[in-house]
Design a protein around this motif. Structure first.
Motif, mmCIF file in Angstrom:
data_model
loop_
_atom_site.group_PDB
_atom_site.id
_atom_site.type_symbol
_atom_site.label_atom_id
_atom_site.label_comp_id
_atom_site.label_asym_id
_atom_site.label_seq_id
_atom_site.Cartn_x
_atom_site.Cartn_y
_atom_site.Cartn_z
ATOM 1 N N TYR A 35 0.934 -0.904 -0.067
ATOM 2 C CA TYR A 35 -0.301 0.203 0.139
ATOM 3 C C TYR A 35 0.916 1.239 0.016
ATOM 4 O O TYR A 35 1.756 1.392 0.917
ATOM 5 N N ARG A 36 0.706 2.341 -0.983
ATOM 6 C CA ARG A 36 1.329 3.257 -1.080
ATOM 7 C C ARG A 36 0.371 4.427 -1.255
ATOM 8 O O ARG A 36 -0.587 4.362 -1.815
ATOM 9 N N SER A 37 0.965 5.915 -0.846
ATOM 10 C CA SER A 37 0.053 7.019 -1.139
ATOM 11 C C SER A 37 0.094 7.261 -2.726
ATOM 12 O O SER A 37 -0.732 8.287 -2.919
ATOM 13 N N LYS A 68 -7.356 2.116 -4.158
ATOM 14 C CA LYS A 68 -7.991 1.751 -3.211
ATOM 15 C C LYS A 68 -9.092 2.671 -2.597
ATOM 16 O O LYS A 68 -10.281 2.549 -2.857
ATOM 17 N N TRP A 71 -6.529 8.161 -1.132
ATOM 18 C CA TRP A 71 -5.326 8.427 -0.441
ATOM 19 C C TRP A 71 -4.555 7.215 -0.837
ATOM 20 O O TRP A 71 -3.207 7.288 -0.206
ATOM 21 N N ASP A 72 -5.063 6.005 -0.964
ATOM 22 C CA ASP A 72 -4.089 4.642 -1.126
ATOM 23 C C ASP A 72 -4.261 4.165 -2.374
ATOM 24 O O ASP A 72 -5.475 3.855 -3.155
#
Length: 107
Positions: A35-37, A68, A71-72
């Motif tokens: 998971y990254r921004s 997602k 923000w993700d």
């Protein structure tokens, strides 16, 4: 002017910096999503750096990136393997997410 990133340069390996214990879980095939921004367009084989270790501990295939929520982003990984011996590298000043490591890796 061509602004597209060159992705077929085989003289280096793109390596993703991941904090422990997650880096180990990725190369052991237990963690298939990162998971990254920010999203990524990078695809193919990448090295996995365990942050703070000064070593590349393995590799995986980054094959997709999905959103997602606002923000993700989920970076999808597969075909991971841990190196028998971690490969030392020189971490460039300011590199946070990606490091380009010259090939061949000296294992």
């Amino acid at each position: 002017m061509n602004t597209k990133k060159k992705t077929n340069d085989n003289s280096f390996l793109r390596c993703l910096c991941v904090r422990p214990p997650y880096a180990g879980q990725i190369v052991d095939g237990k963690k298939l999503e990162e998971y990254r921004s920010q999203p990524t367009r990078i695809r193919g084989k990448i090295g996995i750096i365990e942050s703070g270790s000064g070593t590349i501990i393995g590799e995986a295939e980054l094959y997709d990136c999905t959103e997602k929520d606002d923000w993700d982003f989920i970076w999808h990984l597969r075909n991971a393997k841990r190196f028998k011996t971690p490969v030392p590298y020189v971490h460039p000043f300011g590199a946070v997410v990606w490091v380009r490591v010259p090939l061949p890796l000296k294992q």
